[in-house]
Motif scaffolding. Structure first.
Motif, PDB file in Angstrom:
ATOM      1  N   LEU A 282       0.818  -1.216   0.000  1.00 53.77           N
ATOM      2  CA  LEU A 282       0.000   0.000   0.000  1.00 53.77           C
ATOM      3  C   LEU A 282       0.853   1.269   0.000  1.00 53.77           C
ATOM      4  CD1 LEU A 282      -2.873  -1.093   2.420  1.00 53.77           C
ATOM      5  CD2 LEU A 282      -2.878  -1.046  -0.089  1.00 53.77           C
ATOM      6  N   GLU A 283       2.111   1.145   0.431  1.00 52.86           N
ATOM      7  CA  GLU A 283       3.049   2.271   0.365  1.00 52.86           C
ATOM      8  C   GLU A 283       3.646   2.417  -1.031  1.00 52.86           C
ATOM      9  OE1 GLU A 283       6.095   2.045   3.359  1.00 52.86           O
ATOM     10  OE2 GLU A 283       4.628   1.822   4.975  1.00 52.86           O
TER      11      GLU A 283
ATOM     12  N   LYS B 268       6.471 -13.088  -2.823  1.00 57.72           N
ATOM     13  CA  LYS B 268       5.452 -13.497  -3.799  1.00 57.72           C
ATOM     14  C   LYS B 268       4.451 -14.463  -3.183  1.00 57.72           C
ATOM     15  CE  LYS B 268       8.401 -12.708  -7.803  1.00 57.72           C
ATOM     16  NZ  LYS B 268       9.131 -13.309  -8.930  1.00 57.72           N
ATOM     17  N   THR B 269       4.951 -15.359  -2.343  1.00 57.96           N
ATOM     18  CA  THR B 269       4.055 -16.300  -1.656  1.00 57.96           C
ATOM     19  C   THR B 269       3.089 -15.552  -0.740  1.00 57.96           C
ATOM     20  OG1 THR B 269       5.705 -18.062  -1.743  1.00 57.96           O
ATOM     21  CG2 THR B 269       3.968 -18.278  -0.076  1.00 57.96           C
ATOM     22  N   HIS B 270       3.614 -14.593   0.024  1.00 55.79           N
ATOM     23  CA  HIS B 270       2.754 -13.789   0.904  1.00 55.79           C
ATOM     24  C   HIS B 270       1.722 -13.008   0.098  1.00 55.79           C
ATOM     25  CE1 HIS B 270       4.639 -14.729   4.662  1.00 55.79           C
ATOM     26  NE2 HIS B 270       5.795 -14.147   4.366  1.00 55.79           N
ATOM     27  N   ILE B 271       2.143 -12.430  -1.009  1.00 58.41           N
ATOM     28  CA  ILE B 271       1.220 -11.642  -1.832  1.00 58.41           C
ATOM     29  C   ILE B 271       0.104 -12.524  -2.386  1.00 58.41           C
ATOM     30  CG2 ILE B 271       1.015 -10.333  -3.988  1.00 58.41           C
ATOM     31  CD1 ILE B 271       3.788  -9.134  -3.334  1.00 58.41           C
ATOM     32  N   THR B 272       0.459 -13.697  -2.866  1.00 61.09           N
ATOM     33  CA  THR B 272      -0.555 -14.632  -3.368  1.00 61.09           C
ATOM     34  C   THR B 272      -1.560 -14.971  -2.271  1.00 61.09           C
ATOM     35  OG1 THR B 272       1.005 -15.575  -4.960  1.00 61.09           O
ATOM     36  CG2 THR B 272      -0.910 -16.920  -4.382  1.00 61.09           C
ATOM     37  N   SER B 273      -1.061 -15.207  -1.069  1.00 54.11           N
ATOM     38  CA  SER B 273      -1.924 -15.529   0.063  1.00 54.11           C
ATOM     39  C   SER B 273      -2.820 -14.346   0.430  1.00 54.11           C
ATOM     40  CB  SER B 273      -1.064 -15.945   1.261  1.00 54.11           C
ATOM     41  OG  SER B 273      -1.877 -16.239   2.363  1.00 54.11           O
ATOM     42  N   ILE B 274      -2.253 -13.148   0.433  1.00 62.03           N
ATOM     43  CA  ILE B 274      -3.020 -11.934   0.751  1.00 62.03           C
ATOM     44  C   ILE B 274      -4.146 -11.754  -0.257  1.00 62.03           C
ATOM     45  CG2 ILE B 274      -2.908  -9.402   0.788  1.00 62.03           C
ATOM     46  CD1 ILE B 274       0.044  -9.779   1.810  1.00 62.03           C
ATOM     47  N   TYR B 275      -3.816 -11.856  -1.535  1.00 63.33           N
ATOM     48  CA  TYR B 275      -4.828 -11.684  -2.580  1.00 63.33           C
ATOM     49  C   TYR B 275      -5.950 -12.710  -2.419  1.00 63.33           C
ATOM     50  CZ  TYR B 275      -1.594  -8.654  -5.253  1.00 63.33           C
ATOM     51  OH  TYR B 275      -0.763  -7.652  -5.679  1.00 63.33           O
ATOM     52  N   SER B 276      -5.572 -13.939  -2.126  1.00 61.29           N
ATOM     53  CA  SER B 276      -6.571 -14.992  -1.958  1.00 61.29           C
ATOM     54  C   SER B 276      -7.469 -14.715  -0.750  1.00 61.29           C
ATOM     55  CB  SER B 276      -5.867 -16.336  -1.801  1.00 61.29           C
ATOM     56  OG  SER B 276      -6.787 -17.350  -1.529  1.00 61.29           O
ATOM     57  N   LYS B 277      -6.852 -14.394   0.373  1.00 62.11           N
ATOM     58  CA  LYS B 277      -7.626 -14.163   1.600  1.00 62.11           C
ATOM     59  C   LYS B 277      -8.528 -12.946   1.506  1.00 62.11           C
ATOM     60  CE  LYS B 277      -4.450 -16.380   4.865  1.00 62.11           C
ATOM     61  NZ  LYS B 277      -3.575 -16.162   6.034  1.00 62.11           N
ATOM     62  N   LEU B 278      -8.070 -11.916   0.799  1.00 58.35           N
ATOM     63  CA  LEU B 278      -8.853 -10.681   0.684  1.00 58.35           C
ATOM     64  C   LEU B 278      -9.692 -10.645  -0.586  1.00 58.35           C
ATOM     65  CD1 LEU B 278      -6.276  -8.056   1.999  1.00 58.35           C
ATOM     66  CD2 LEU B 278      -8.030  -9.318   3.255  1.00 58.35           C
ATOM     67  N   ASN B 279      -9.608 -11.716  -1.357  1.00 58.46           N
ATOM     68  CA  ASN B 279     -10.400 -11.846  -2.577  1.00 58.46           C
ATOM     69  C   ASN B 279     -10.167 -10.672  -3.532  1.00 58.46           C
ATOM     70  OD1 ASN B 279     -12.144 -13.195  -4.282  1.00 58.46           O
ATOM     71  ND2 ASN B 279     -13.955 -12.180  -3.446  1.00 58.46           N
TER      72      ASN B 279
ATOM     73  N   LYS C 210      -7.574  -9.304  -6.987  1.00 58.52           N
ATOM     74  CA  LYS C 210      -6.830  -9.854  -8.111  1.00 58.52           C
ATOM     75  C   LYS C 210      -5.492  -9.163  -8.353  1.00 58.52           C
ATOM     76  CE  LYS C 210     -10.794 -11.664 -10.637  1.00 58.52           C
ATOM     77  NZ  LYS C 210     -11.798 -11.518  -9.627  1.00 58.52           N
ATOM     78  N   GLY C 211      -5.248  -8.048  -7.683  1.00 59.39           N
ATOM     79  CA  GLY C 211      -3.994  -7.358  -7.914  1.00 59.39           C
ATOM     80  C   GLY C 211      -3.824  -6.165  -6.991  1.00 59.39           C
ATOM     81  N   ARG C 212      -2.710  -5.460  -7.170  1.00 63.34           N
ATOM     82  CA  ARG C 212      -2.385  -4.323  -6.301  1.00 63.34           C
ATOM     83  C   ARG C 212      -3.422  -3.214  -6.380  1.00 63.34           C
ATOM     84  NH1 ARG C 212       3.607  -4.047  -4.838  1.00 63.34           N
ATOM     85  NH2 ARG C 212       4.305  -6.120  -5.375  1.00 63.34           N
ATOM     86  N   GLN C 213      -3.898  -2.932  -7.600  1.00 66.36           N
ATOM     87  CA  GLN C 213      -4.891  -1.864  -7.756  1.00 66.36           C
ATOM     88  C   GLN C 213      -6.159  -2.169  -6.965  1.00 66.36           C
ATOM     89  OE1 GLN C 213      -2.932   0.859  -8.978  1.00 66.36           O
ATOM     90  NE2 GLN C 213      -5.062   1.338  -9.362  1.00 66.36           N
ATOM     91  N   GLU C 214      -6.651  -3.397  -7.084  1.00 67.32           N
ATOM     92  CA  GLU C 214      -7.867  -3.778  -6.357  1.00 67.32           C
ATOM     93  C   GLU C 214      -7.620  -3.785  -4.852  1.00 67.32           C
ATOM     94  OE1 GLU C 214     -11.353  -7.207  -6.427  1.00 67.32           O
ATOM     95  OE2 GLU C 214      -9.673  -7.380  -7.810  1.00 67.32           O
ATOM     96  N   LEU C 215      -6.434  -4.209  -4.435  1.00 63.73           N
ATOM     97  CA  LEU C 215      -6.075  -4.183  -3.014  1.00 63.73           C
ATOM     98  C   LEU C 215      -6.103  -2.744  -2.496  1.00 63.73           C
ATOM     99  CD1 LEU C 215      -5.049  -5.705  -0.487  1.00 63.73           C
ATOM    100  CD2 LEU C 215      -2.738  -5.313  -1.331  1.00 63.73           C
ATOM    101  N   LEU C 216      -5.528  -1.832  -3.264  1.00 63.06           N
ATOM    102  CA  LEU C 216      -5.514  -0.429  -2.898  1.00 63.06           C
ATOM    103  C   LEU C 216      -6.932   0.122  -2.808  1.00 63.06           C
ATOM    104  CD1 LEU C 216      -3.866   2.134  -2.309  1.00 63.06           C
ATOM    105  CD2 LEU C 216      -3.828   2.552  -4.770  1.00 63.06           C
ATOM    106  N   GLN C 217      -7.756  -0.193  -3.789  1.00 63.72           N
ATOM    107  CA  GLN C 217      -9.134   0.287  -3.800  1.00 63.72           C
ATOM    108  C   GLN C 217      -9.903  -0.223  -2.592  1.00 63.72           C
ATOM    109  OE1 GLN C 217     -10.526  -1.061  -7.589  1.00 63.72           O
ATOM    110  NE2 GLN C 217      -9.599   0.635  -8.712  1.00 63.72           N
TER     111      GLN C 217
ATOM    112  N   SER D  95     -13.720   3.535  -4.958  1.00 58.66           N
ATOM    113  CA  SER D  95     -14.421   2.699  -5.924  1.00 58.66           C
ATOM    114  C   SER D  95     -14.198   3.258  -7.321  1.00 58.66           C
ATOM    115  CB  SER D  95     -15.919   2.628  -5.617  1.00 58.66           C
ATOM    116  OG  SER D  95     -16.474   3.920  -5.695  1.00 58.66           O
ATOM    117  N   THR D  96     -14.279   2.357  -8.305  1.00 58.20           N
ATOM    118  CA  THR D  96     -14.092   2.805  -9.680  1.00 58.20           C
ATOM    119  C   THR D  96     -15.377   2.757 -10.436  1.00 58.20           C
ATOM    120  OG1 THR D  96     -13.411   0.559 -10.273  1.00 58.20           O
ATOM    121  CG2 THR D  96     -11.668   2.177  -9.887  1.00 58.20           C
TER     122      THR D  96
END
Length: 98
Positions: A51-52, A71-82, A84-91, A97-98
């Motif tokens: 996020l920084e 990369k493993t942590h990021i994959t896990s984060i994306y999965s747990k938070l549902n 698909k990528g950094r942009q969606e995580l930031l949003q 919202s877009t």
């Protein structure tokens, strides 16, 4: 008597559908309300650095972990938070919202 039985069956069916719908809605709202609750401490650290605006390599250097582990942590984060990528995580994290 037969008409009352038909009415009762319809009411039971309607109530069943309503209860199922409310249950599904409750689960979806609960998942949204606790976005960090099920992330590990290290996953929360990685998420904060994402996020920084840090790159995977910068995250690895800052946390003293391998790029592969990041990369493993990021994959896990994306999965747990549902997400698909950094942009969606930031949003999702900023409530934008877009």
């Amino acid at each position: 008597m037969e008409q009352e039985l038909k009415t009762s069956r319809w009411l039971n069916l309607i109530l069943l559908v309503l209860v199922a719908g409310l249950g599904i809605l409750s689960i979806k709202l609960h998942r949204r309300s606790l976005p960090n609750a099920h992330l590990s401490r290290q996953e929360k650290n990685v998420k904060a650095l994402i996020l920084e605006g840090k790159t995977n390599k910068e995250i690895a250097n800052e946390l003293f972990i391998s790029l592969s582990t990041v990369k493993t942590h990021i994959t896990s984060i994306y999965s747990k938070l549902n997400v698909k990528g950094r942009q969606e995580l930031l949003q999702k994290s900023t409530g934008a919202s877009t």
